[in-house]
Scaffold this active site. Sequence first.
Site, mmCIF file in Angstrom:
data_model
loop_
_atom_site.group_PDB
_atom_site.id
_atom_site.type_symbol
_atom_site.label_atom_id
_atom_site.label_comp_id
_atom_site.label_asym_id
_atom_site.label_seq_id
_atom_site.Cartn_x
_atom_site.Cartn_y
_atom_site.Cartn_z
ATOM 1 N N GLN A 96 0.849 -1.196 0.000
ATOM 2 C CA GLN A 96 0.000 0.000 0.000
ATOM 3 C C GLN A 96 0.886 1.248 0.000
ATOM 4 O O GLN A 96 1.777 1.385 0.838
ATOM 5 C CB GLN A 96 -0.908 0.012 1.243
ATOM 6 C CG GLN A 96 -1.848 1.206 1.290
ATOM 7 C CD GLN A 96 -2.784 1.195 2.515
ATOM 8 O OE1 GLN A 96 -2.652 0.333 3.392
ATOM 9 N NE2 GLN A 96 -3.694 2.136 2.569
ATOM 10 N N HIS A 102 -8.516 2.122 0.115
ATOM 11 C CA HIS A 102 -9.110 2.230 -1.222
ATOM 12 C C HIS A 102 -9.177 0.863 -1.884
ATOM 13 O O HIS A 102 -8.399 -0.034 -1.569
ATOM 14 C CB HIS A 102 -8.325 3.208 -2.101
ATOM 15 C CG HIS A 102 -6.853 2.941 -2.118
ATOM 16 N ND1 HIS A 102 -6.018 3.365 -1.111
ATOM 17 C CD2 HIS A 102 -6.073 2.277 -3.006
ATOM 18 C CE1 HIS A 102 -4.783 2.981 -1.388
ATOM 19 N NE2 HIS A 102 -4.788 2.307 -2.520
ATOM 20 N N HIS A 104 -9.053 -0.990 -5.590
ATOM 21 C CA HIS A 104 -8.678 -0.859 -6.996
ATOM 22 C C HIS A 104 -9.634 -1.704 -7.827
ATOM 23 O O HIS A 104 -9.866 -2.876 -7.513
ATOM 24 C CB HIS A 104 -7.285 -1.446 -7.242
ATOM 25 C CG HIS A 104 -6.157 -0.746 -6.565
ATOM 26 N ND1 HIS A 104 -5.328 0.132 -7.218
ATOM 27 C CD2 HIS A 104 -5.690 -0.819 -5.295
ATOM 28 C CE1 HIS A 104 -4.386 0.563 -6.387
ATOM 29 N NE2 HIS A 104 -4.587 0.005 -5.213
HETATM 30 P P1 AMP Z 1 -1.890 1.517 -3.207
HETATM 31 O O1 AMP Z 1 -0.440 1.241 -3.505
HETATM 32 O O2 AMP Z 1 -2.743 0.298 -3.107
HETATM 33 O O3 AMP Z 1 -1.964 2.429 -1.992
HETATM 34 O O4 AMP Z 1 -2.466 2.308 -4.450
HETATM 35 C C1 AMP Z 1 -2.411 3.689 -4.580
HETATM 36 C C2 AMP Z 1 -2.837 3.989 -5.981
HETATM 37 O O5 AMP Z 1 -3.076 5.382 -6.069
HETATM 38 C C3 AMP Z 1 -1.799 3.652 -7.055
HETATM 39 O O6 AMP Z 1 -2.368 2.781 -8.011
HETATM 40 C C4 AMP Z 1 -1.437 5.004 -7.655
HETATM 41 O O7 AMP Z 1 -1.214 4.932 -9.029
HETATM 42 C C5 AMP Z 1 -2.649 5.834 -7.318
HETATM 43 N N1 AMP Z 1 -2.428 7.262 -7.188
HETATM 44 C C6 AMP Z 1 -1.420 7.903 -6.548
HETATM 45 N N2 AMP Z 1 -1.604 9.234 -6.597
HETATM 46 C C7 AMP Z 1 -2.758 9.441 -7.253
HETATM 47 C C8 AMP Z 1 -3.515 10.599 -7.632
HETATM 48 N N3 AMP Z 1 -3.095 11.823 -7.327
HETATM 49 N N4 AMP Z 1 -4.655 10.431 -8.327
HETATM 50 C C9 AMP Z 1 -5.087 9.194 -8.646
HETATM 51 N N5 AMP Z 1 -4.441 8.056 -8.320
HETATM 52 C C10 AMP Z 1 -3.293 8.175 -7.639
#
Ligand code: AMP
Length: 140
Positions: A96, A102, A104
Site C-alpha cells: 500500500q 481504497h 482498486h
Molecule cells: P496503493 O499502492 O494500493 O496504496 O495504491 C495507490 C494507488 O493510487 C496507485 O495505483 C497510484 O497509481 C494511485 N495514485 C497515486 N496518486 C494518485 C492521484 N493523485 N490520483 C489518482 N491516483 C493516484
Amino acid sequence: MVYDDQNIFARILRGELPAIKVYEDDQVLAFMDIMPQAEGHTLVIPKTPAVTLLDLAPEAAAYTIQIVQKVAQAIETALGAQGIVLMQLSGASAGQTVPHVHFHLIPSSVHELGKHAVQMGDQDKIKAQAEQIKSALEAL
Ligand code: AMP
C-alpha cells in the site's frame, strides 16, 4: 493505525488536489488511477478517514463495497471489460502506497497486471475513459 490527513487521497477529498472523478456521494468517491495498470483502472474510497480495511467501520466498508460493485458494473459496460481484478492493499507491507483505504478496480487479468503505481498514464485517454464510465453509471 494513525491516519495522516495530509495523504494524497485526503487532499483529493478536501479538493486540494485534482482527480478525474467518476462517482461521488456523501460517503464515497470513485476516481481514475493516475498510474493505471490497465485502461479503466479506477479507485473507490470511503470518505471516512481510515488507513487500511481493518481501520474502516464495518458499515462504511459495507457501503463502499456496494459502490465498488456499481462502478465495476459501469466499467464492464463502458469499456467492454471481460473481467475485473478487485485489489485492496492493507498496509505498507502489502504494498500500500497511499495510507487512505481504497479499492482498486482493474479491468484486466491477474496474469496481465502491470507494475504497481510506477508509470503515469495518458491523462487525456484516462479522462475519456472516465466519461464513458460516468455515462454507464448514469444509465444503471
Ligand atoms: P496503493 O499502492 O494500493 O496504496 O495504491 C495507490 C494507488 O493510487 C496507485 O495505483 C497510484 O497509481 C494511485 N495514485 C497515486 N496518486 C494518485 C492521484 N493523485 N490520483 C489518482 N491516483 C493516484
